[in-house]
Scaffold this active site. Structure first.
Site, short mmCIF file in Angstrom:
data_model
loop_
_atom_site.label_atom_id
_atom_site.label_comp_id
_atom_site.label_asym_id
_atom_site.label_seq_id
_atom_site.Cartn_x
_atom_site.Cartn_y
_atom_site.Cartn_z
N LYS A 11 -18.29 -26.10 -56.26
CA LYS A 11 -18.41 -27.76 -55.38
C LYS A 11 -16.72 -28.09 -55.59
O LYS A 11 -16.13 -27.95 -56.66
CB LYS A 11 -19.11 -28.46 -55.67
CG LYS A 11 -21.11 -27.34 -55.16
CD LYS A 11 -22.12 -27.86 -55.79
CE LYS A 11 -23.17 -27.20 -55.43
NZ LYS A 11 -24.51 -28.43 -55.59
N TYR A 51 -27.26 -26.33 -45.42
CA TYR A 51 -28.38 -27.03 -45.94
C TYR A 51 -29.76 -27.63 -45.34
O TYR A 51 -30.23 -28.19 -45.11
CB TYR A 51 -27.39 -28.25 -46.54
CG TYR A 51 -26.71 -28.41 -48.32
CD1 TYR A 51 -28.18 -27.59 -48.96
CD2 TYR A 51 -26.12 -28.10 -47.75
CE1 TYR A 51 -26.72 -27.49 -49.96
CE2 TYR A 51 -24.75 -27.91 -48.91
CZ TYR A 51 -25.11 -27.61 -50.57
OH TYR A 51 -25.23 -27.98 -51.09
N ASN A 118 -22.96 -31.10 -59.11
CA ASN A 118 -22.86 -30.19 -60.57
C ASN A 118 -22.59 -28.77 -60.18
O ASN A 118 -23.47 -28.13 -60.53
CB ASN A 118 -25.08 -30.32 -59.78
CG ASN A 118 -24.97 -29.41 -59.00
OD1 ASN A 118 -24.60 -29.12 -58.05
ND2 ASN A 118 -26.87 -29.11 -58.69
N HIS A 121 -22.78 -24.04 -56.68
CA HIS A 121 -24.11 -23.35 -55.98
C HIS A 121 -24.15 -22.22 -55.77
O HIS A 121 -23.37 -21.37 -56.04
CB HIS A 121 -23.94 -23.80 -54.55
CG HIS A 121 -24.92 -22.98 -53.68
ND1 HIS A 121 -26.11 -23.33 -53.71
CD2 HIS A 121 -24.83 -21.70 -53.44
CE1 HIS A 121 -26.48 -22.47 -52.86
NE2 HIS A 121 -25.86 -21.71 -52.38
N GLU A 132 -26.31 -16.76 -46.91
CA GLU A 132 -25.78 -17.87 -47.09
C GLU A 132 -24.40 -17.39 -46.55
O GLU A 132 -23.45 -18.04 -46.64
CB GLU A 132 -25.83 -19.03 -48.69
CG GLU A 132 -26.79 -19.09 -48.05
CD GLU A 132 -27.51 -19.27 -49.78
OE1 GLU A 132 -26.73 -19.28 -50.70
OE2 GLU A 132 -28.16 -20.55 -49.98
#
Length: 140
Positions: A11, A51, A118, A121, A132
């Site tokens: 990310k 998402y 974070n 992913h 995905e």
């Protein structure tokens, strides 16, 4: 055992803080193969698809803002039980709760603006991985 594929996204915070090499090294040290890798910028369309189950949640705009802060690195990695193993390697989604030794526990941290950043992913199932991968690597 059959080989699995997983989507891993480094990310914007992971890219910005220079953690690309560390994440790739951890994948390679486990003996997994990197099938595809690219540096890209997330589009709103990709994020809505990725998402889809969160788009209607009040915190979704924060996710979209975070994921468009800068470039991301999208990786397809393969190996036996990679989905389960890499998910454990990534650690708890909250970097403050993630165990040391995990990617998020070692490289993630809290930020003053309160957004949850974070580092990575990782797909949580083989089925999710395949969905995905089609979003981030439509040519695959």
């Amino acid at each position: 055992m059959n080989s699995e594929r997983i989507l891993i996204l480094i990310k914007p915070d992971g890219v910005n803080l220079g953690h690309i090499g560390e994440v790739i090294t951890r994948i390679e040290l486990k003996g997994y193969e990197i099938e595809s890798l690219k540096v890209t910028h997330a589009t709103k369309d990709q994020l809505h698809k990725h998402y889809a189950n969160l788009v209607d949640k009040p915190f979704y705009p924060d996710i979209e803002s975070y994921m468009t802060e800068g470039p991301i690195v999208a990786i397809i990695a393969t190996g036996t039980k990679i989905v389960n193993v890499f998910h454990r390697m990534a650690g708890d989604t909250d970097p403050s709760k993630a165990a040391f030794g995990t990617i998020r526990g070692d490289l993630g941290r809290e930020w003053s603006d309160g957004l949850l950043r974070n580092v990575v992913h990782s797909s949580d199932s083989v089925e999710s991985a395949e969905k995905e991968i089609k979003i981030w690597f439509p040519e695959k």
